[in-house]
Design a protein around this motif. Structure first.
Motif, PDB file in Angstrom:
ATOM      1  N   TYR A  35       0.857  -1.185   0.000  1.00  0.00           N
ATOM      2  CA  TYR A  35       0.000   0.000   0.000  1.00  0.00           C
ATOM      3  C   TYR A  35       0.892   1.233   0.000  1.00  0.00           C
ATOM      4  CZ  TYR A  35      -4.169  -2.742   1.163  1.00  0.00           C
ATOM      5  OH  TYR A  35      -5.225  -3.625   1.143  1.00  0.00           O
ATOM      6  N   LYS A  36       0.597   2.205  -0.869  1.00  0.00           N
ATOM      7  CA  LYS A  36       1.435   3.382  -1.022  1.00  0.00           C
ATOM      8  C   LYS A  36       0.914   4.620  -0.296  1.00  0.00           C
ATOM      9  CE  LYS A  36       4.653   3.384  -3.076  1.00  0.00           C
ATOM     10  NZ  LYS A  36       5.994   3.094  -2.581  1.00  0.00           N
ATOM     11  N   VAL A 110     -10.649   1.733  -5.382  1.00  0.00           N
ATOM     12  CA  VAL A 110     -11.570   2.252  -4.377  1.00  0.00           C
ATOM     13  C   VAL A 110     -11.924   1.076  -3.489  1.00  0.00           C
ATOM     14  CG1 VAL A 110     -13.878   3.154  -3.940  1.00  0.00           C
ATOM     15  CG2 VAL A 110     -12.564   4.046  -5.829  1.00  0.00           C
ATOM     16  N   MET A 111     -11.788   1.272  -2.183  1.00  0.00           N
ATOM     17  CA  MET A 111     -12.193   0.231  -1.250  1.00  0.00           C
ATOM     18  C   MET A 111     -13.408   0.710  -0.467  1.00  0.00           C
ATOM     19  SD  MET A 111      -8.894   0.364   1.344  1.00  0.00           S
ATOM     20  CE  MET A 111      -9.532  -0.835   2.469  1.00  0.00           C
ATOM     21  N   GLN A 112     -14.339  -0.213  -0.263  1.00  0.00           N
ATOM     22  CA  GLN A 112     -15.575   0.111   0.445  1.00  0.00           C
ATOM     23  C   GLN A 112     -15.796  -0.918   1.543  1.00  0.00           C
ATOM     24  OE1 GLN A 112     -19.134  -0.523  -1.815  1.00  0.00           O
ATOM     25  NE2 GLN A 112     -20.461   0.191  -0.185  1.00  0.00           N
ATOM     26  N   GLN A 113     -15.899  -0.431   2.768  1.00  0.00           N
ATOM     27  CA  GLN A 113     -16.285  -1.282   3.890  1.00  0.00           C
ATOM     28  C   GLN A 113     -17.489  -0.624   4.526  1.00  0.00           C
ATOM     29  OE1 GLN A 113     -13.313  -2.043   6.892  1.00  0.00           O
ATOM     30  NE2 GLN A 113     -14.438  -3.778   7.682  1.00  0.00           N
ATOM     31  N   ILE A 119      -9.860   5.818  -1.451  1.00  0.00           N
ATOM     32  CA  ILE A 119      -9.096   5.586  -2.666  1.00  0.00           C
ATOM     33  C   ILE A 119      -7.666   5.286  -2.245  1.00  0.00           C
ATOM     34  CG2 ILE A 119      -8.232   6.600  -4.801  1.00  0.00           C
ATOM     35  CD1 ILE A 119     -10.838   8.197  -4.929  1.00  0.00           C
ATOM     36  N   VAL A 120      -7.139   4.162  -2.731  1.00  0.00           N
ATOM     37  CA  VAL A 120      -5.846   3.665  -2.286  1.00  0.00           C
ATOM     38  C   VAL A 120      -4.984   3.320  -3.496  1.00  0.00           C
ATOM     39  CG1 VAL A 120      -4.733   1.847  -0.931  1.00  0.00           C
ATOM     40  CG2 VAL A 120      -6.952   2.685  -0.241  1.00  0.00           C
ATOM     41  N   GLU A 121      -3.679   3.589  -3.384  1.00  0.00           N
ATOM     42  CA  GLU A 121      -2.716   3.164  -4.390  1.00  0.00           C
ATOM     43  C   GLU A 121      -1.984   1.935  -3.895  1.00  0.00           C
ATOM     44  OE1 GLU A 121       0.119   5.980  -5.756  1.00  0.00           O
ATOM     45  OE2 GLU A 121      -1.389   7.200  -6.763  1.00  0.00           O
TER      46      GLU A 121
END
Length: 140
Positions: A35-36, A110-113, A119-121
């Protein structure tokens, strides 16, 4: 609030045709990553066909991975090294690939919980993959 709206809009309307190739999508399905940015920055990922393992300072997590489409997947918590993580078992995090940056070998997702979006790189690490053995010792 505006960021949440943009993330929701991106998650529901992302197009894949011009943002990456099929080969780049396939390389995202398995391998080693990091993860950046964001809360997970520096977290290491090892992804196989069925499992995703994540390692952070003092924390190891095992997820079951389900590919919904070529560019969308769900992670379900299966094991957490911290005993207080028991409440996470069975919870699902949804991911959708938005784009690939060839110059930096990074994928933007895009991560959704539940109702939270981020938004993650994620950078693919070009290292020799170990095919046998356990990823983390707590998963014996």
């Amino acid at each position: 609030m505006i960021i949440l709206f943009l993330a929701c809009a991106s998650f529901s309307s992302a197009q894949t045709s011009s943002k990456y190739t099929l080969e780049q999508l396939e390389r995202f399905k398995q391998g080693s990553f990091v993860y950046k940015n964001g809360d997970f920055k520096g977290g290491k990922i090892k992804r196989t066909k069925k499992w995703q393992y994540e390692q952070y300072a003092g924390l190891l997590i095992k997820f079951k991975i389900d590919w919904i489409s070529t560019f969308e997947y769900h992670l379900t918590f299966r094991q957490v090294s911290d005993p207080t993580g028991g409440c996470l078992m069975g919870k699902v995090i949804k991911f959708k690939l938005l784009e690939y940056n060839e110059e930096f070998n990074t994928y933007t997702v895009v991560m959704q919980q539940e109702n939270n979006f981020k938004i993650v790189e994620i950078e693919r690490l070009e290292i020799e993959e170990k095919k046998e053995g356990r990823i983390f010792s707590f998963m014996k």
